[in-house]
Design a protein around this motif. Sequence first.
Motif, PDB file in Angstrom:
ATOM      1  N   SER A 190       2.473  -1.694 -11.603  1.00  0.00           N
ATOM      2  CA  SER A 190       1.282  -1.586 -11.388  1.00  0.00           C
ATOM      3  C   SER A 190       0.947  -0.158 -10.450  1.00  0.00           C
ATOM      4  CB  SER A 190       0.718  -2.841 -10.638  1.00  0.00           C
ATOM      5  OG  SER A 190       0.594  -3.872 -11.387  1.00  0.00           O
ATOM      6  N   VAL A 191      -0.295   0.236 -10.248  1.00  0.00           N
ATOM      7  CA  VAL A 191      -0.884   1.462  -9.725  1.00  0.00           C
ATOM      8  C   VAL A 191      -1.786   0.682  -8.868  1.00  0.00           C
ATOM      9  CG1 VAL A 191      -2.026   3.456  -9.691  1.00  0.00           C
ATOM     10  CG2 VAL A 191      -0.275   2.959 -11.323  1.00  0.00           C
ATOM     11  N   VAL A 192      -1.543   1.163  -7.543  1.00  0.00           N
ATOM     12  CA  VAL A 192      -2.566   0.730  -6.543  1.00  0.00           C
ATOM     13  C   VAL A 192      -3.420   1.921  -6.096  1.00  0.00           C
ATOM     14  CG1 VAL A 192      -0.879   1.241  -4.593  1.00  0.00           C
ATOM     15  CG2 VAL A 192      -3.047  -0.445  -4.167  1.00  0.00           C
ATOM     16  N   MET A 193      -4.802   1.736  -5.969  1.00  0.00           N
ATOM     17  CA  MET A 193      -5.842   2.818  -5.854  1.00  0.00           C
ATOM     18  C   MET A 193      -6.663   2.337  -4.588  1.00  0.00           C
ATOM     19  SD  MET A 193      -6.934   3.416  -9.679  1.00  0.00           S
ATOM     20  CE  MET A 193      -5.785   3.037 -10.912  1.00  0.00           C
ATOM     21  N   PRO A 241     -10.241  -0.152   6.607  1.00  0.00           N
ATOM     22  CA  PRO A 241     -11.305   0.344   6.850  1.00  0.00           C
ATOM     23  C   PRO A 241     -12.387  -0.282   5.793  1.00  0.00           C
ATOM     24  CG  PRO A 241     -10.268   2.268   5.952  1.00  0.00           C
ATOM     25  CD  PRO A 241      -9.161   0.962   6.161  1.00  0.00           C
ATOM     26  N   SER A 242     -13.515  -0.392   6.165  1.00  0.00           N
ATOM     27  CA  SER A 242     -14.609  -1.280   5.171  1.00  0.00           C
ATOM     28  C   SER A 242     -15.160   0.064   4.126  1.00  0.00           C
ATOM     29  CB  SER A 242     -15.725  -1.703   5.829  1.00  0.00           C
ATOM     30  OG  SER A 242     -16.137  -0.944   7.019  1.00  0.00           O
ATOM     31  N   SER A 243     -14.599   1.330   4.672  1.00  0.00           N
ATOM     32  CA  SER A 243     -14.963   2.429   3.658  1.00  0.00           C
ATOM     33  C   SER A 243     -14.245   2.631   2.570  1.00  0.00           C
ATOM     34  CB  SER A 243     -15.335   3.674   4.744  1.00  0.00           C
ATOM     35  OG  SER A 243     -13.892   3.847   5.250  1.00  0.00           O
ATOM     36  N   ALA A 244     -13.463   1.709   2.156  1.00  0.00           N
ATOM     37  CA  ALA A 244     -12.689   1.994   0.901  1.00  0.00           C
ATOM     38  C   ALA A 244     -12.215   0.481   0.369  1.00  0.00           C
ATOM     39  CB  ALA A 244     -11.314   2.463   1.485  1.00  0.00           C
ATOM     40  N   GLU A 245     -12.243   0.299  -0.913  1.00  0.00           N
ATOM     41  CA  GLU A 245     -11.816  -0.638  -1.728  1.00  0.00           C
ATOM     42  C   GLU A 245     -10.489  -0.637  -2.472  1.00  0.00           C
ATOM     43  OE1 GLU A 245     -15.296  -1.732  -4.023  1.00  0.00           O
ATOM     44  OE2 GLU A 245     -14.009  -3.181  -5.228  1.00  0.00           O
ATOM     45  N   LEU A 246      -9.732  -1.480  -2.902  1.00  0.00           N
ATOM     46  CA  LEU A 246      -8.684  -1.540  -3.491  1.00  0.00           C
ATOM     47  C   LEU A 246      -8.878  -1.829  -5.017  1.00  0.00           C
ATOM     48  CD1 LEU A 246      -5.689  -2.990  -1.135  1.00  0.00           C
ATOM     49  CD2 LEU A 246      -6.213  -0.657  -1.518  1.00  0.00           C
ATOM     50  N   GLY A 264      -7.153   7.976  -3.478  1.00  0.00           N
ATOM     51  CA  GLY A 264      -5.558   8.066  -3.614  1.00  0.00           C
ATOM     52  C   GLY A 264      -5.139   6.991  -4.673  1.00  0.00           C
ATOM     53  N   ALA A 265      -3.923   7.178  -5.277  1.00  0.00           N
ATOM     54  CA  ALA A 265      -3.564   6.232  -6.219  1.00  0.00           C
ATOM     55  C   ALA A 265      -1.849   6.517  -6.334  1.00  0.00           C
ATOM     56  CB  ALA A 265      -3.877   6.537  -7.558  1.00  0.00           C
ATOM     57  N   LEU A 277       0.703  -1.206  -0.030  1.00  0.00           N
ATOM     58  CA  LEU A 277       0.053   0.084  -0.027  1.00  0.00           C
ATOM     59  C   LEU A 277       0.806   1.132  -0.059  1.00  0.00           C
ATOM     60  CD1 LEU A 277      -2.941  -0.940   2.556  1.00  0.00           C
ATOM     61  CD2 LEU A 277      -2.967  -0.993  -0.003  1.00  0.00           C
ATOM     62  N   ILE A 278       1.956   1.329   0.894  1.00  0.00           N
ATOM     63  CA  ILE A 278       2.884   2.503   0.855  1.00  0.00           C
ATOM     64  C   ILE A 278       4.038   2.048   1.551  1.00  0.00           C
ATOM     65  CG2 ILE A 278       1.872   3.267   3.054  1.00  0.00           C
ATOM     66  CD1 ILE A 278       1.975   6.188   1.580  1.00  0.00           C
TER      67      ILE A 278
END
Length: 362
Positions: free
Chosen positions: A327-330, A192-197, A316-317, A23-24
């Motif tokens: 690849s790009v992770v978002m 958090p369940s408020s985000a998806e990858l 974010g990305a 992720l980072i």
Amino acid sequence: MTFEQLFGTNPLVRASAPGRVNLIGEHTDYNGGYVLPTVIPQRTVVELARRSGGRVRALSVNAGKPVPFEYIVGTESRRGRWIDYLQGITWVLTKAGFGLGGADIRIESTVPLGSGLSSSAALEIALLRAFRDAYTLPLEDVQMALLGQRAENEFVGAPVGVMDQMACTLAGPGQALFLDTRSLDWTVVPLPSSAELIVLNSGVTHNHAKGDYRTRRAECEEAARRLGVAQLRDLDVQDLPRVMELPEPFGRRARHVVTEDARVLAAVRALESGDVEALGQLFYASHDSMRDDYDVSIAEIDLVVDLARAMPEVHGARLTGGGFGGSVVMLVKPGTGAAVASRIAADYAARSGKTPTVLVPE
Ligand code: ADP
Ligand code: MG
């Protein structure tokens, strides 16, 4: 073919391990710093039955011939093929003093091979878990991660860090692993369940990537030497004025590492408080730092990130992995992953002429 069709018996154990995405915390590992990978839904599954004697027969649905490869435990030899990952595991277990017999093994994975989602660590850890369960070996999680890394370093011959194995051993679905790569201290942080990858492969691989990676490592070592620290990890943002007195390109290289370590710490705080907006901003800042200070991005990757920036569903990305392609992770609003990924992939393909692949969501 099923295990039974292959070997005429049922498997004794079934073990699995997931792929991962970082992720980072990029290019921080070899500077002794922090990383924050998470697991992906795709997994590698190993079915295994014990055999008397030391013979191993193994087939992977994803690689190699459709007939089992055979060898005897204790006679492993490097072939330059996928089977080295399995031979590496029986070799390292034997070296570490764990007595093993033979095995019939069937492997099947949904982790794409060689796409930067760590199919290699997923395979190593799934195999270690299968041997542990079949032979009741007293193996602990971190120990398995280190054995997997050692098999890959010393038997397969790939000089990888321990992040991948630690991530896929220790993190579960919906969790990130906050890892200090120097001390190996770690904690699991819920996502958090408020985000998806989303993970989108750009379809670009740079054939100088290995050489450029070596150059970056050497630049970091030189920067640390000039700054009088053992590793860049020993600096923090208060040291930036001093860091930026270094000549080009050492100042910018070190600034990326120092600020990236700080961003990992900030990302953990953002996760703990469920602040996906803040996490998303850290993704963008990390990307900018990799592009401008570390010089590991390329035009195609920047295009994907810029397309992401223009979409309101995206928090974010950033470029994930070593760079020069990949690849790009978002991080996106929940429930929008599939649609946002295919929209960005289509725009990117039209503008770049490249062939992207959506790796996550499945
Ligand atoms: P990544 O880990 O990013 O997927 P690597 O080059 O580190 O890429 O590892 C990929 C290699 O691992 C494959 O080329 C293959 O040799 C081996 N491998 C991984 N998964 C499997 C699998 N399911 N079956 C057989 N070999 C596998
Ligand atoms: Mg790998």
